[in-house]
Scaffold this motif. Structure first.
Motif, PDB file in Angstrom:
ATOM      1  N   ARG A  86       3.212   2.159  18.374  1.00 46.21           N
ATOM      2  CA  ARG A  86       4.560   1.634  17.862  1.00 46.21           C
ATOM      3  C   ARG A  86       4.512   0.070  17.852  1.00 46.21           C
ATOM      4  O   ARG A  86       4.225  -0.579  19.078  1.00 46.21           O
ATOM      5  CB  ARG A  86       5.810   2.064  18.916  1.00 46.21           C
ATOM      6  CG  ARG A  86       5.610   3.634  19.088  1.00 46.21           C
ATOM      7  CD  ARG A  86       6.277   4.044  20.422  1.00 46.21           C
ATOM      8  NE  ARG A  86       6.039   5.611  20.256  1.00 46.21           N
ATOM      9  CZ  ARG A  86       7.084   6.580  19.655  1.00 46.21           C
ATOM     10  NH1 ARG A  86       8.160   6.056  19.137  1.00 46.21           N
ATOM     11  NH2 ARG A  86       6.682   7.700  19.821  1.00 46.21           N
ATOM     12  N   PHE A  87       4.613  -0.250  16.398  1.00 46.37           N
ATOM     13  CA  PHE A  87       4.743  -1.846  16.325  1.00 46.37           C
ATOM     14  C   PHE A  87       5.853  -2.187  15.824  1.00 46.37           C
ATOM     15  O   PHE A  87       6.365  -1.792  14.589  1.00 46.37           O
ATOM     16  CB  PHE A  87       3.561  -2.191  15.463  1.00 46.37           C
ATOM     17  CG  PHE A  87       2.916  -3.509  15.411  1.00 46.37           C
ATOM     18  CD1 PHE A  87       1.546  -3.797  16.087  1.00 46.37           C
ATOM     19  CD2 PHE A  87       3.472  -4.297  14.488  1.00 46.37           C
ATOM     20  CE1 PHE A  87       1.429  -5.298  15.922  1.00 46.37           C
ATOM     21  CE2 PHE A  87       3.088  -5.775  14.215  1.00 46.37           C
ATOM     22  CZ  PHE A  87       2.092  -6.144  15.165  1.00 46.37           C
ATOM     23  N   TYR A  88       6.394  -3.081  16.370  1.00 47.95           N
ATOM     24  CA  TYR A  88       7.755  -3.603  15.942  1.00 47.95           C
ATOM     25  C   TYR A  88       7.848  -4.010  14.588  1.00 47.95           C
ATOM     26  O   TYR A  88       6.775  -4.874  14.072  1.00 47.95           O
ATOM     27  CB  TYR A  88       8.346  -4.747  16.889  1.00 47.95           C
ATOM     28  CG  TYR A  88       8.807  -4.630  18.069  1.00 47.95           C
ATOM     29  CD1 TYR A  88       9.249  -3.331  18.687  1.00 47.95           C
ATOM     30  CD2 TYR A  88       8.437  -5.504  19.363  1.00 47.95           C
ATOM     31  CE1 TYR A  88       9.757  -2.931  19.894  1.00 47.95           C
ATOM     32  CE2 TYR A  88       8.693  -5.162  20.590  1.00 47.95           C
ATOM     33  CZ  TYR A  88       9.430  -3.842  20.963  1.00 47.95           C
ATOM     34  OH  TYR A  88       9.609  -3.502  22.124  1.00 47.95           O
ATOM     35  N   MET A  93       5.244   1.926   9.151  1.00 46.60           N
ATOM     36  CA  MET A  93       4.124   2.831   8.990  1.00 46.60           C
ATOM     37  C   MET A  93       4.547   4.112   9.370  1.00 46.60           C
ATOM     38  O   MET A  93       4.015   5.239   9.187  1.00 46.60           O
ATOM     39  CB  MET A  93       2.760   2.062   9.900  1.00 46.60           C
ATOM     40  CG  MET A  93       2.231   1.169   8.882  1.00 46.60           C
ATOM     41  SD  MET A  93       0.661   0.597   9.871  1.00 46.60           S
ATOM     42  CE  MET A  93       0.323  -0.542   8.915  1.00 46.60           C
ATOM     43  N   ARG A  94       5.596   4.309  10.292  1.00 46.89           N
ATOM     44  CA  ARG A  94       5.948   5.566  10.872  1.00 46.89           C
ATOM     45  C   ARG A  94       7.479   5.734  10.622  1.00 46.89           C
ATOM     46  O   ARG A  94       8.138   4.837  10.445  1.00 46.89           O
ATOM     47  CB  ARG A  94       5.604   5.760  12.580  1.00 46.89           C
ATOM     48  CG  ARG A  94       6.086   4.611  13.251  1.00 46.89           C
ATOM     49  CD  ARG A  94       5.680   4.694  14.847  1.00 46.89           C
ATOM     50  NE  ARG A  94       6.174   5.719  15.251  1.00 46.89           N
ATOM     51  CZ  ARG A  94       5.270   6.263  16.412  1.00 46.89           C
ATOM     52  NH1 ARG A  94       4.366   5.746  16.684  1.00 46.89           N
ATOM     53  NH2 ARG A  94       5.869   7.637  16.812  1.00 46.89           N
ATOM     54  N   PHE A  95       7.647   6.952  10.572  1.00 45.55           N
ATOM     55  CA  PHE A  95       9.050   7.428  10.570  1.00 45.55           C
ATOM     56  C   PHE A  95       9.463   8.090  11.361  1.00 45.55           C
ATOM     57  O   PHE A  95       9.173   9.096  11.937  1.00 45.55           O
ATOM     58  CB  PHE A  95       9.413   8.165   9.004  1.00 45.55           C
ATOM     59  CG  PHE A  95      10.726   8.200   8.654  1.00 45.55           C
ATOM     60  CD1 PHE A  95      11.342   7.272   7.752  1.00 45.55           C
ATOM     61  CD2 PHE A  95      11.594   9.443   8.905  1.00 45.55           C
ATOM     62  CE1 PHE A  95      12.530   7.564   7.362  1.00 45.55           C
ATOM     63  CE2 PHE A  95      12.693   9.744   8.674  1.00 45.55           C
ATOM     64  CZ  PHE A  95      13.294   8.435   7.862  1.00 45.55           C
ATOM     65  N   PRO A  96      11.161   8.015  11.987  1.00 50.14           N
ATOM     66  CA  PRO A  96      11.642   6.650  11.826  1.00 50.14           C
ATOM     67  C   PRO A  96      11.183   5.428  12.095  1.00 50.14           C
ATOM     68  O   PRO A  96      10.119   5.383  12.966  1.00 50.14           O
ATOM     69  CB  PRO A  96      12.749   7.039  12.644  1.00 50.14           C
ATOM     70  CG  PRO A  96      12.736   8.150  13.202  1.00 50.14           C
ATOM     71  CD  PRO A  96      11.366   8.917  13.125  1.00 50.14           C
ATOM     72  N   GLY A 134       0.800  -1.265  -0.032  1.00 43.19           N
ATOM     73  CA  GLY A 134      -0.006  -0.050  -0.004  1.00 43.19           C
ATOM     74  C   GLY A 134       0.915   1.099  -0.021  1.00 43.19           C
ATOM     75  O   GLY A 134       1.793   1.234  -0.967  1.00 43.19           O
ATOM     76  N   THR A 135       0.566   2.367   0.838  1.00 51.43           N
ATOM     77  CA  THR A 135       1.295   3.481   0.874  1.00 51.43           C
ATOM     78  C   THR A 135       2.643   3.390   2.030  1.00 51.43           C
ATOM     79  O   THR A 135       3.448   4.298   2.084  1.00 51.43           O
ATOM     80  CB  THR A 135       0.403   4.302   1.629  1.00 51.43           C
ATOM     81  OG1 THR A 135      -0.113   4.209   2.777  1.00 51.43           O
ATOM     82  CG2 THR A 135      -0.741   4.792   0.494  1.00 51.43           C
ATOM     83  N   VAL A 136       2.865   2.264   2.593  1.00 51.28           N
ATOM     84  CA  VAL A 136       3.701   2.091   3.734  1.00 51.28           C
ATOM     85  C   VAL A 136       5.062   1.557   2.846  1.00 51.28           C
ATOM     86  O   VAL A 136       5.107   0.561   2.177  1.00 51.28           O
ATOM     87  CB  VAL A 136       3.345   0.702   4.759  1.00 51.28           C
ATOM     88  CG1 VAL A 136       4.678   0.571   5.678  1.00 51.28           C
ATOM     89  CG2 VAL A 136       1.948   1.305   5.315  1.00 51.28           C
ATOM     90  N   ARG A 137       6.125   2.231   2.937  1.00 51.42           N
ATOM     91  CA  ARG A 137       7.193   2.108   2.081  1.00 51.42           C
ATOM     92  C   ARG A 137       8.444   1.788   3.122  1.00 51.42           C
ATOM     93  O   ARG A 137       8.494   2.793   4.031  1.00 51.42           O
ATOM     94  CB  ARG A 137       7.498   2.997   0.888  1.00 51.42           C
ATOM     95  CG  ARG A 137       6.299   3.353   0.000  1.00 51.42           C
ATOM     96  CD  ARG A 137       5.773   2.043  -0.374  1.00 51.42           C
ATOM     97  NE  ARG A 137       6.761   1.161  -1.300  1.00 51.42           N
ATOM     98  CZ  ARG A 137       6.235   0.109  -1.886  1.00 51.42           C
ATOM     99  NH1 ARG A 137       4.798  -0.154  -1.534  1.00 51.42           N
ATOM    100  NH2 ARG A 137       6.790  -0.760  -2.515  1.00 51.42           N
ATOM    101  N   LEU A 138       9.246   1.174   2.735  1.00 54.12           N
ATOM    102  CA  LEU A 138      10.951   1.119   3.545  1.00 54.12           C
ATOM    103  C   LEU A 138      11.485   2.296   3.038  1.00 54.12           C
ATOM    104  O   LEU A 138      11.860   2.338   2.089  1.00 54.12           O
ATOM    105  CB  LEU A 138      11.398  -0.107   3.233  1.00 54.12           C
ATOM    106  CG  LEU A 138      12.577  -0.458   3.848  1.00 54.12           C
ATOM    107  CD1 LEU A 138      12.259  -1.016   5.301  1.00 54.12           C
ATOM    108  CD2 LEU A 138      13.723  -1.538   3.092  1.00 54.12           C
ATOM    109  N   MET A 139      11.687   3.239   4.124  1.00 54.37           N
ATOM    110  CA  MET A 139      12.521   4.692   3.817  1.00 54.37           C
ATOM    111  C   MET A 139      13.679   4.276   4.365  1.00 54.37           C
ATOM    112  O   MET A 139      14.718   5.278   4.273  1.00 54.37           O
ATOM    113  CB  MET A 139      11.708   5.763   4.296  1.00 54.37           C
ATOM    114  CG  MET A 139      10.333   5.694   3.930  1.00 54.37           C
ATOM    115  SD  MET A 139      10.133   6.214   2.282  1.00 54.37           S
ATOM    116  CE  MET A 139      10.354   7.905   2.326  1.00 54.37           C
TER     117      MET A 139
END
Ligand code: ZN
Length: 345
Positions: A110-112, A116-119, A50-55
């Motif tokens: 905060r989910f291991y 979904m969040r950055f960092p 989806g919109t969740v990308r590894l940054m």
């Protein structure tokens, strides 16, 4: 002490990552087992979903269990040497949803192992990890850590079955027999379902579904004719749990659920067309189900007590040095159901 870090799609690295000494309310867990989840596979293959990308580089993993190796000064809930399942979710406890008891809908979760969040929230595929003591849930002293590492996906399944309402004596359809579908079957059996119909397009997962409690397993790869009896008189299924995320499975389930029945959407499938007229005319209840809350502690109790036997799910255990091979195996539905890492070899 090492961790499995994803730098980019198909770029997994084993890197040193020592766990800090625990703070007053923390524990250090020496990991024993960690299961590869569908979301880990999405990060590995596509860099997200989806919109969740590894940054940025991220330690993968959120289905882990281990042994308490060190304690903070205030911790009384567990002792050194206790076996624990790690609850990967840390809701904020203060937002509107947390206050209303909907902690899985937390606005600041905060989910291991989640981008979904950055960092990003770094994950739990590590040989040692220091975590809040509240996230270390004690399991039985004799419980296999591979089974204990199923607490998280089993909690997802228990939450999904809870959305379906009472299942005692009911006929249940579970479409999609990956790990979550199979765990939903186990949870539906525990809830007293009289008949559990499992569907999939691959025979191997259906064989495991049968061992977890499905009373009828149907391979729908060649069509759904074999389900025709369940569609009679507007539908014979009391509750359907859609675990595949597949549009045809979703439409098929809507055709089989009886009037005023319930359809729980567990699989993520992006945008799908819906047969609205059927939903309206049969007055179906359609519900989503996302993650879990208090079900994690219940999963730990059920697995510790041996109330469910989830061993048929465990189809592979590899050392972290074979991370690439483990991800390849976990991606092959013909060869694997739940693949886990074993730590500390
Ligand atoms: Zn919250």
């Amino acid at each position: 002490m090492r961790a499995i870090v994803l730098h980019a799609p198909h770029d997994l690295r084993i890197e040193p990552m020592p766990a800090p000494a625990p703070g007053p309310d923390e524990v250090t867990v020496r990991m024993g087992a960690g299961g590869i989840c569908g979301s880990d596979l999405h990060y590995f293959h596509q860099g997200g979903f989806g919109t969740v990308r590894l940054m940025q580089p991220m330690v993968l993993g959120h289905e882990v269990a281990g042994t308490v190796a060190a304690l903070g000064a205030n911790v009384t809930s567990v002792a050194v040497g206790d076996r624990v399942a790690v609850n990967p979710s840390r809701p904020c406890e203060t937002c509107e949803y947390c206050r209303r008891g909907l902690r899985n809908q937390c606005l600041d979760m905060r989910f291991y192992g989640s981008a979904m969040r950055f960092p990003h929230m770094q994950g739990a595929f590590r040989e040692e990890m220091t975590i809040p003591a509240a996230q270390a849930v004690k399991v039985g002293a004799a419980v296999d850590l591979g089974l204990a590492a199923l607490c998280e996906p089993f909690a997802v399944a228990l939450h999904a079955v809870a959305q379906a309402g009472p299942l005692d004596g009911r006929t249940v359809l579970v479409s999609g027999c990956g790990p979550i579908g199979c765990l939903v079957i186990a949870a539906a059996k525990l809830a007293g379902a009289a008949a559990i119909v499992a569907t999939d397009i691959t025979p191997e997962p259906l064989a495991i579904a049968s061992r977890l409690g499905a009373t009828r397993c149907v391979d729908v790869s060649g069509g759904t004719d074999a389900l025709a009896d369940l569609g009679q008189d507007k539908g014979q299924v009391d509750a359907a749990l859609e675990c595949s995320g597949n549009a045809r499975a979703l439409a098929g389930a809507i055709g089989l659920v009886r009037p005023r029945g319930t359809l729980v959407l567990v699989g993520l499938g992006g945008d799908q067309p819906l047969p609205m007229n059927t939903i309206v005319a049969k007055e179906l209840a359609i519900k989503g189900s996302f993650r879990f809350d208090e079900e994690f502690a219940r999963a730990a109790r059920l697995i510790s007590d041996g109330a469910v036997d989830l061993r048929p799910l465990l189809t592979g255990s590899l050392p972290i040095e074979e991370a690439e091979a483990a991800f390849a195996l976990a991606s092959d539905r013909k060869r694997a159901m739940k693949v886990q890492f074993r730590f500390g070899d």
